[in-house]
Design a protein around this motif. Structure first.
Motif, short mmCIF file in Angstrom:
data_model
loop_
_atom_site.label_atom_id
_atom_site.label_comp_id
_atom_site.label_asym_id
_atom_site.label_seq_id
_atom_site.Cartn_x
_atom_site.Cartn_y
_atom_site.Cartn_z
N ILE A 75 0.84 -1.20 0.00
CA ILE A 75 0.00 0.00 0.00
C ILE A 75 0.87 1.25 0.00
O ILE A 75 0.57 2.23 -0.68
N PHE A 76 1.99 1.21 0.74
CA PHE A 76 2.90 2.35 0.76
C PHE A 76 3.43 2.63 -0.65
O PHE A 76 3.49 3.80 -1.08
N ASN A 77 3.79 1.57 -1.37
CA ASN A 77 4.28 1.75 -2.74
C ASN A 77 3.19 2.30 -3.65
O ASN A 77 3.47 3.11 -4.55
N ARG A 78 1.94 1.86 -3.43
CA ARG A 78 0.83 2.39 -4.23
C ARG A 78 0.62 3.88 -3.95
O ARG A 78 0.34 4.66 -4.88
N VAL A 79 0.80 4.30 -2.69
CA VAL A 79 0.65 5.71 -2.33
C VAL A 79 1.75 6.54 -3.00
O VAL A 79 1.50 7.66 -3.47
N ARG A 80 2.96 6.00 -3.05
CA ARG A 80 4.06 6.71 -3.70
C ARG A 80 3.78 6.91 -5.19
O ARG A 80 4.09 7.96 -5.75
N GLN A 81 3.16 5.90 -5.82
CA GLN A 81 2.85 5.99 -7.24
C GLN A 81 1.60 6.82 -7.51
O GLN A 81 1.50 7.50 -8.54
N GLN A 82 0.62 6.74 -6.57
CA GLN A 82 -0.64 7.48 -6.71
C GLN A 82 -0.95 8.18 -5.38
O GLN A 82 -1.71 7.67 -4.57
N PRO A 83 -0.35 9.34 -5.14
CA PRO A 83 -0.55 10.03 -3.85
C PRO A 83 -2.01 10.29 -3.50
O PRO A 83 -2.36 10.36 -2.32
N ILE A 84 -2.88 10.37 -4.53
CA ILE A 84 -4.30 10.63 -4.25
C ILE A 84 -4.93 9.48 -3.46
O ILE A 84 -5.96 9.66 -2.81
N LEU A 85 -4.30 8.30 -3.50
CA LEU A 85 -4.81 7.15 -2.74
C LEU A 85 -4.81 7.45 -1.24
O LEU A 85 -5.60 6.87 -0.49
N LEU A 86 -3.94 8.36 -0.82
CA LEU A 86 -3.87 8.70 0.61
C LEU A 86 -5.19 9.29 1.10
O LEU A 86 -5.56 9.12 2.27
N ILE A 87 -5.92 9.98 0.23
CA ILE A 87 -7.22 10.54 0.61
C ILE A 87 -8.17 9.41 1.00
O ILE A 87 -8.88 9.48 2.01
N TRP A 88 -8.18 8.33 0.18
CA TRP A 88 -9.02 7.18 0.51
C TRP A 88 -8.58 6.54 1.82
O TRP A 88 -9.40 6.19 2.66
N LEU A 89 -7.27 6.42 2.03
CA LEU A 89 -6.77 5.77 3.25
C LEU A 89 -7.18 6.57 4.49
O LEU A 89 -7.54 5.99 5.53
N LEU A 90 -7.15 7.91 4.39
CA LEU A 90 -7.59 8.74 5.52
C LEU A 90 -9.08 8.57 5.77
O LEU A 90 -9.53 8.47 6.93
N TYR A 91 -9.87 8.51 4.71
CA TYR A 91 -11.32 8.32 4.85
C TYR A 91 -11.61 6.93 5.41
O TYR A 91 -12.47 6.75 6.28
N SER A 92 -10.89 5.93 4.93
CA SER A 92 -11.03 4.57 5.43
C SER A 92 -10.73 4.51 6.91
O SER A 92 -11.46 3.88 7.69
N SER A 93 -9.66 5.18 7.34
CA SER A 93 -9.29 5.20 8.75
C SER A 93 -10.38 5.85 9.59
O SER A 93 -10.73 5.37 10.68
N MET A 94 -10.97 6.94 9.07
CA MET A 94 -12.04 7.62 9.79
C MET A 94 -13.26 6.73 9.94
O MET A 94 -13.85 6.61 11.02
#
Length: 310
Positions: free
Chosen positions: A61-80
């Motif tokens: 997942i970390f590598n996916r975030v590096r390639q697609q930083p916008i994925l971090l928005i989903w990860l933050l929403y998922s965490s919430m």
């Protein structure tokens, strides 16, 4: 599928024990309990993932975030979505709202089943349709009796299906995704341990809480890890229907903590408990049929082998 069913049952039993377990965490308040749950769960979860050789999923997942930083928005929403449910789960029994939350878990499988049928085109067996019908009677009675749903009930019923659907959509429906959910909320958890009286001072005053908090982490890692894995291994409909075991156990835990089911509420709970019973019966019959088929296959193979030898 057997693995998914076993994991779902293990998760439900763990959550039922955890609901009752909250009484041992006094004098910590609900926010501090939530914070310590996050902090205590992560080490056990990471240890389990290391043993299962699943830590690579966190790195993926970390590598996916590096390639697609916008994925971090989903990860933050998922965490919430995930951790707000964990907070509500610990807050409710401490504040006498356990039955409202357990009712949300009763409603949750119906929403999951609906999503499975509509979004994934999954089919229900006759037994499962009967279970859904009984569950609808119970939930429908509650709507009629109360005229509305408590916010705790509505949030549980709606947020979790969205969470699991989006996890599948973004391909984070594994323990690595759940580990990210917990890691991203760590700053909030640390803040909550220090505010309103500093829970470290409370634990220092009541050292037995150290053992209790460790138990909280172990139960949480066992329950949540099993729940997340079950959501991956099972069809959406089956996962939703098996989730009915959890609210039954949560309701029993709430009763053990002193809450009471009123006379007019029994028509809500009895049909749903019957629905759970139908699912258990179907599962038992399915396992019996599978054993019979395996035994018959083994006999046929032995007979075939004997004919070859002759």
């Amino acid at each position: 599928m057997y693995k998914g069913v076993a994991l779902s049952i293990l998760a439900s039993v763990s959550f039922g024990i955890l609901y009752f377990y909250t009484q041992f965490l006094s004098p910590l308040d609900s926010e501090q309990v939530f914070a310590w749950r996050i902090l205590a769960t992560l080490p056990f979860l990471i240890a389990f993932m290391y043993w299962a050789k699943d830590l690579k999923l966190v790195a993926e997942i970390f590598n996916r975030v590096r390639q697609q930083p916008i994925l971090l928005i989903w990860l933050l929403y998922s965490s919430m979505l995930c951790t707000s449910q964990l907070w509500l789960f610990m807050w409710a029994p401490i504040h006498g709202r356990g039955l409202e939350v357990s009712l949300g878990y009763f409603l949750l499988p119906l929403v999951m089943v609906l999503m499975g049928c509509v979004l994934y085109k999954e089919k229900l067996s006759t037994w499962q349709m009967a279970a859904v019908a009984l569950a609808c009677v119970g939930v429908g009675h509650e709507f009629w009796r109360v005229g509305s749903l408590a916010w705790e009930t509505a949030y549980v019923a709606m947020a979790y299906p969205i969470y699991f659907f989006l996890r599948r959509t973004f391909k984070t429906d594994h323990l690595g995704g759940f580990c990210w959910d917990l890691c991203l909320i760590l700053p909030v958890a640390l803040y909550l341990t220090l505010r309103s009286g500093n829970s470290f001072a409370v634990i220092a005053q009541f050292p037995q809480l150290i053992v209790v908090v460790l138990g909280l982490g172990l139960l949480s890692a066992l329950g949540l890890g099993s729940y997340m894995l079950a959501s991956r291994y099972l069809p959406f409909v089956i996962f939703g229907l098996l989730s009915y075991l959890e609210p039954v156990l949560l309701a029993f835990a709430s009763l053990a903590l002193g809450e009471r089911i009123q006379a007019e509420e029994w028509l809500t709970y009895i049909p749903i408990w019957l629905a759970v019973g139908l699912l258990v019966m179907e599962g038992a019959l399915y396992l019996r049929l599978q054993r019979r088929n395996k035994a018959e296959l083994a006999r046929n193979l032995d007979h075939y082998q004997q004919r070859l030898n002759d």
